[in-house]
Design a protein around this motif. Structure first.
Motif, PDB file in Angstrom:
ATOM      1  N   GLY A 132      32.462  51.740  29.328  1.00  0.00           N
ATOM      2  CA  GLY A 132      33.400  50.645  29.463  1.00  0.00           C
ATOM      3  C   GLY A 132      34.976  50.834  28.747  1.00  0.00           C
ATOM      4  O   GLY A 132      35.702  49.808  28.572  1.00  0.00           O
ATOM      5  N   THR A 133      35.272  51.899  28.409  1.00  0.00           N
ATOM      6  CA  THR A 133      36.277  52.216  27.721  1.00  0.00           C
ATOM      7  C   THR A 133      37.595  53.049  28.517  1.00  0.00           C
ATOM      8  O   THR A 133      38.830  52.774  28.019  1.00  0.00           O
ATOM      9  CB  THR A 133      36.116  53.305  26.582  1.00  0.00           C
ATOM     10  N   SER A 134      37.218  53.176  29.838  1.00  0.00           N
ATOM     11  CA  SER A 134      38.213  53.539  30.576  1.00  0.00           C
ATOM     12  C   SER A 134      38.870  52.573  31.544  1.00  0.00           C
ATOM     13  O   SER A 134      38.022  51.324  31.808  1.00  0.00           O
ATOM     14  CB  SER A 134      37.507  54.647  31.924  1.00  0.00           C
ATOM     15  N   GLN A 135      40.148  52.502  31.575  1.00  0.00           N
ATOM     16  CA  GLN A 135      40.993  51.327  32.145  1.00  0.00           C
ATOM     17  C   GLN A 135      41.262  51.620  33.516  1.00  0.00           C
ATOM     18  O   GLN A 135      41.924  51.050  34.242  1.00  0.00           O
ATOM     19  CB  GLN A 135      42.237  51.058  31.234  1.00  0.00           C
ATOM     20  N   ALA A 136      40.661  52.931  34.165  1.00  0.00           N
ATOM     21  CA  ALA A 136      40.735  53.128  35.416  1.00  0.00           C
ATOM     22  C   ALA A 136      39.322  53.198  36.191  1.00  0.00           C
ATOM     23  O   ALA A 136      38.517  52.896  35.504  1.00  0.00           O
ATOM     24  CB  ALA A 136      41.363  54.420  35.566  1.00  0.00           C
ATOM     25  N   SER A 137      39.672  53.065  37.521  1.00  0.00           N
ATOM     26  CA  SER A 137      38.113  53.167  38.322  1.00  0.00           C
ATOM     27  C   SER A 137      37.181  54.257  38.057  1.00  0.00           C
ATOM     28  O   SER A 137      37.902  55.373  37.777  1.00  0.00           O
ATOM     29  CB  SER A 137      38.370  53.060  39.749  1.00  0.00           C
ATOM     30  N   GLN A 138      36.118  53.993  37.832  1.00  0.00           N
ATOM     31  CA  GLN A 138      34.945  54.885  37.436  1.00  0.00           C
ATOM     32  C   GLN A 138      34.540  55.681  38.673  1.00  0.00           C
ATOM     33  O   GLN A 138      34.380  56.774  38.511  1.00  0.00           O
ATOM     34  CB  GLN A 138      33.982  54.234  36.477  1.00  0.00           C
ATOM     35  N   ALA A 139      34.521  54.885  39.736  1.00  0.00           N
ATOM     36  CA  ALA A 139      34.025  55.364  40.951  1.00  0.00           C
ATOM     37  C   ALA A 139      33.998  54.442  42.064  1.00  0.00           C
ATOM     38  O   ALA A 139      34.568  53.374  41.641  1.00  0.00           O
ATOM     39  CB  ALA A 139      32.379  55.756  40.882  1.00  0.00           C
ATOM     40  N   PHE A 140      34.189  54.871  43.415  1.00  0.00           N
ATOM     41  CA  PHE A 140      34.421  53.976  44.452  1.00  0.00           C
ATOM     42  C   PHE A 140      33.299  54.222  45.679  1.00  0.00           C
ATOM     43  O   PHE A 140      32.907  55.503  45.729  1.00  0.00           O
ATOM     44  CB  PHE A 140      35.770  53.932  44.967  1.00  0.00           C
ATOM     45  N   TRP A 141      32.981  53.031  46.356  1.00  0.00           N
ATOM     46  CA  TRP A 141      32.186  53.458  47.576  1.00  0.00           C
ATOM     47  C   TRP A 141      33.142  53.331  48.764  1.00  0.00           C
ATOM     48  O   TRP A 141      34.036  52.662  48.635  1.00  0.00           O
ATOM     49  CB  TRP A 141      31.043  52.411  47.571  1.00  0.00           C
ATOM     50  N   SER A 142      32.760  54.167  49.534  1.00  0.00           N
ATOM     51  CA  SER A 142      33.615  54.293  50.754  1.00  0.00           C
ATOM     52  C   SER A 142      32.907  53.651  51.924  1.00  0.00           C
ATOM     53  O   SER A 142      31.908  53.827  52.260  1.00  0.00           O
ATOM     54  CB  SER A 142      33.909  55.746  51.353  1.00  0.00           C
ATOM     55  N   VAL A 143      33.512  52.311  52.203  1.00  0.00           N
ATOM     56  CA  VAL A 143      32.795  51.145  52.826  1.00  0.00           C
ATOM     57  C   VAL A 143      33.438  50.619  54.353  1.00  0.00           C
ATOM     58  O   VAL A 143      34.476  51.064  54.471  1.00  0.00           O
ATOM     59  CB  VAL A 143      32.296  49.893  52.106  1.00  0.00           C
ATOM     60  N   THR A 144      32.585  49.881  54.852  1.00  0.00           N
ATOM     61  CA  THR A 144      33.293  49.258  56.001  1.00  0.00           C
ATOM     62  C   THR A 144      33.060  47.864  55.596  1.00  0.00           C
ATOM     63  O   THR A 144      32.029  47.407  54.986  1.00  0.00           O
ATOM     64  CB  THR A 144      32.513  49.382  57.350  1.00  0.00           C
ATOM     65  N   ASP A 145      33.976  46.871  56.166  1.00  0.00           N
ATOM     66  CA  ASP A 145      34.009  45.244  55.995  1.00  0.00           C
ATOM     67  C   ASP A 145      34.148  45.280  54.366  1.00  0.00           C
ATOM     68  O   ASP A 145      32.871  44.681  53.849  1.00  0.00           O
ATOM     69  CB  ASP A 145      32.869  44.810  56.495  1.00  0.00           C
ATOM     70  N   VAL A 146      34.949  45.481  53.522  1.00  0.00           N
ATOM     71  CA  VAL A 146      35.143  45.248  52.368  1.00  0.00           C
ATOM     72  C   VAL A 146      34.814  43.550  51.909  1.00  0.00           C
ATOM     73  O   VAL A 146      34.173  43.487  51.123  1.00  0.00           O
ATOM     74  CB  VAL A 146      36.372  45.548  51.595  1.00  0.00           C
ATOM     75  N   ASP A 147      35.513  42.752  52.799  1.00  0.00           N
ATOM     76  CA  ASP A 147      35.579  41.375  52.611  1.00  0.00           C
ATOM     77  C   ASP A 147      34.078  40.899  52.633  1.00  0.00           C
ATOM     78  O   ASP A 147      33.468  40.095  51.960  1.00  0.00           O
ATOM     79  CB  ASP A 147      36.438  40.667  53.424  1.00  0.00           C
TER      80      ASP A 147
END
Length: 130
Positions: free
Chosen positions: A58-73
């Motif tokens: 929890g010390t990073s102020q940036a994104s740790q990772a992301f999921w490449s997805v469809t239909d974010v909402d």
């Protein structure tokens, strides 16, 4: 050179049992195996992440990772129903009612896990500009 090899994410956890509950109960991940004091989760296309104990979570102020997805909402609505809280960042771009931002060819949303790590959902949106 390294482009020919798979790359995996590390997800730091101050409290591993708490983090496992978050990822398994709220995000819906299934552990593949426990190893070296942590747990491995597998994803599509041969990717994976290793959730491991460390006091630095929890010390990073940036994104740790992301999921490449469809239909974010749609995913935001489903994850919110499980108790995931999404960040509402003030950023340039068009904001959806679910707080996803569309800019630069992608629609993105961010949430913090139980350890304070910033995780993201990213959907490619051709022609979204930015």
């Amino acid at each position: 050179m390294l482009h020919a090899f798979a790359m995996y994410a590390y997800i730091p956890a101050r409290d591993l049992p708490r983090a496992r509950r978050f990822y398994e109960e709220k995000v819906g991940l299934t552990p593949k195996m426990e190893t070296n004091g942590g747990v491995v989760y597998e994803f599509a296309k041969g990717t994976a992440a290793f959730l491991y104990p460390t006091p630095n979570a929890g010390t990073s102020q940036a994104s740790q990772a992301f999921w490449s997805v469809t239909d974010v909402d749609g995913l935001i609505r489903k994850l919110k129903a499980k108790g995931v809280v999404f960040e509402d960042y003030d950023m340039p771009g068009e904001k959806s009612p679910e707080v996803a931002i569309t800019a630069g060819g992608a629609k993105a949303a961010w949430f913090k896990d139980s350890e304070g790590n910033i995780m993201a959902l990213i959907e490619e949106v051709p022609g979204s500009g930015g």
